[in-house]
Design a protein around this motif. Structure first.
Motif, short mmCIF file in Angstrom:
data_model
loop_
_atom_site.label_atom_id
_atom_site.label_comp_id
_atom_site.label_asym_id
_atom_site.label_seq_id
_atom_site.Cartn_x
_atom_site.Cartn_y
_atom_site.Cartn_z
N SER A 1 9.10 -4.56 7.12
CA SER A 1 8.52 -3.27 6.73
C SER A 1 9.60 -2.22 6.53
O SER A 1 9.58 -1.45 5.56
N GLN A 2 10.57 -2.16 7.45
CA GLN A 2 11.66 -1.19 7.34
C GLN A 2 12.48 -1.44 6.07
O GLN A 2 12.86 -0.50 5.37
N LYS A 3 12.75 -2.72 5.79
CA LYS A 3 13.53 -3.07 4.60
C LYS A 3 12.80 -2.66 3.33
O LYS A 3 13.38 -2.05 2.42
N GLN A 4 11.51 -2.98 3.26
CA GLN A 4 10.74 -2.65 2.06
C GLN A 4 10.53 -1.15 1.94
O GLN A 4 10.52 -0.60 0.83
N ASP B 1 0.83 -1.20 0.00
CA ASP B 1 0.00 0.00 0.00
C ASP B 1 0.87 1.26 0.00
O ASP B 1 0.53 2.27 -0.62
N TYR B 2 2.01 1.19 0.69
CA TYR B 2 2.96 2.31 0.69
C TYR B 2 3.54 2.51 -0.71
O TYR B 2 3.61 3.64 -1.22
N GLU B 3 3.94 1.43 -1.35
CA GLU B 3 4.50 1.51 -2.70
C GLU B 3 3.48 2.09 -3.67
O GLU B 3 3.82 2.94 -4.51
N HIS B 4 2.24 1.66 -3.55
CA HIS B 4 1.21 2.13 -4.48
C HIS B 4 0.93 3.62 -4.27
O HIS B 4 0.73 4.37 -5.24
N PHE B 5 0.92 4.06 -3.01
CA PHE B 5 0.69 5.48 -2.73
C PHE B 5 1.80 6.32 -3.35
O PHE B 5 1.54 7.37 -3.97
N LEU B 6 3.06 5.88 -3.20
CA LEU B 6 4.17 6.63 -3.79
C LEU B 6 4.10 6.61 -5.31
O LEU B 6 4.44 7.61 -5.97
N TRP B 7 3.67 5.52 -5.88
CA TRP B 7 3.48 5.45 -7.33
C TRP B 7 2.43 6.47 -7.78
O TRP B 7 2.63 7.19 -8.76
N CYS B 8 1.33 6.56 -7.02
CA CYS B 8 0.30 7.56 -7.32
C CYS B 8 0.86 8.97 -7.23
O CYS B 8 0.59 9.83 -8.08
N PHE B 9 1.66 9.22 -6.19
CA PHE B 9 2.19 10.57 -5.94
C PHE B 9 3.26 10.96 -6.96
O PHE B 9 3.22 12.05 -7.54
N TYR B 10 4.23 10.07 -7.17
CA TYR B 10 5.38 10.42 -8.00
C TYR B 10 5.15 10.15 -9.49
O TYR B 10 5.57 10.95 -10.34
N GLU B 11 4.53 9.03 -9.81
CA GLU B 11 4.37 8.66 -11.22
C GLU B 11 3.09 9.21 -11.83
O GLU B 11 3.10 9.73 -12.94
N GLU C 1 13.66 0.27 0.36
CA GLU C 1 13.76 -0.11 -1.05
C GLU C 1 12.80 0.73 -1.91
O GLU C 1 13.17 1.22 -2.98
N ILE C 2 11.58 0.91 -1.42
CA ILE C 2 10.58 1.67 -2.17
C ILE C 2 10.94 3.15 -2.22
O ILE C 2 10.84 3.80 -3.27
#
Length: 276
Positions: free
Chosen positions: A214-217, A174-184, A220-221
């Motif tokens: 969670s910290q590792k991912q 969900d964090y990765e998808h939010f950043l994708w929405c924001f940045y991409e 990476e994200i």
């Protein structure tokens, strides 16, 4: 006004009695134009059968299909949803009051011709007994610190048309998808001064093992979307602002109430200064 259709997505597996309470909190909404997409991964505890036997409401749609985890289950549910905006609630969570969707609809329609891609609000943390105030603005640093949890975010269906969650990020999709929405996607994101959900606490990502993952991912994200320079900058800002200490206070059930009241006050002061 009931022009906007909301899809409330609940994924579950052996959720027990908590499932019924979550569904009831949705069906009790004063706003009528909604559907519940309940995606069950193959429960064996009788929770889904009890629910289908006691709830007679054509807004509730129950689907059973095996999945590889919570984010795969959410993706399956998204493919079945027909609403203009989605929100994801976990079994055990609930809407804060009966007027949440009414209030969110007002925020969506508050600016003519400017429909937001993501609307987010505040959360009540049941385990800690405190309101958690969301940051009133999403910027790069807010994206690094953390983004609003999915129980408080309403996503336009357009944010899932191109792609949904990446299940390989089994704790942080969900964090990765939010950043994708924001940045991409350069999503138009709007804060709603609304307490959206009651979060039960003790979620999937909060076990000791998953906290480490969670910290590792997260790193990476963040590196993927922000680059090393910004990650180093934001990491330094977190250290200088005593983030680990603040996190420990925020997660302490005796201190969390005072911490979140202070945080809400800081946000109000910042907003007042920004409005001058």
């Amino acid at each position: 006004m009931n022009d906007i259709k909301f899809s409330v997505i609940i994924v579950c597996l052996n959720a027990g009695e908590r499932l019924g309470a979550t569904v009831e909190s949705v069906l009790c909404q004063s706003y009528g134009n909604l559907e519940i997409i309940l995606k069950d991964g193959g429960s064996t505890d009788g929770s889904v059968e009890r629910l289908s036997g006691t709830v007679n409401d054509d807004r509730l749609h129950i689907y059973e299909q095996k999945d590889s985890g919570i984010y795969d289950a959410m993706n399956q549910a998204v493919a079945l949803a027909e609403g203009e905006y989605f929100i994801f609630l976990n079994a055990g969570d609930s809407f804060y009051d009966e007027d949440v969707l009414d209030k969110i609809c007002d925020v969506i329609l508050s600016k003519k011709g400017e429909m937001p891609d993501i609307i987010y609000g505040n959360m009540y943390h049941k385990a800690l007994g405190t309101m958690i105030q969301a940051a009133p603005e999403i910027n790069g640093f807010a994206c690094y610190r953390n983004v609003p949890c999915h129980q408080t975010c309403f996503y336009s269906y357009k944010m899932f048309e191109e792609r949904a969650y990446k299940p390989e990020y089994n704790v942080r999709a969900d964090y990765e998808h939010f950043l994708w929405c924001f940045y991409e996607k350069k999503a138009k994101i709007r804060y709603a001064p609304v307490t959206v959900a009651v979060y039960e606490g003790g979620g999937y990502s909060e076990t000791p093992e998953n906290k480490r993952l969670s910290q590792k991912q997260h790193r990476e994200i963040a590196l993927h979307y922000m680059g090393r320079r910004k990650v180093r900058k934001y990491s330094l800002l977190m250290a200088l602002s005593l983030a680990p200490l603040r996190s420990a206070i925020a997660e302490n059930k005796y201190l969390a109430v005072f911490y979140n009241k202070f945080k809400s006050l800081i946000y109000k002061v910042k907003k007042a200064k920004g409005g001058r």
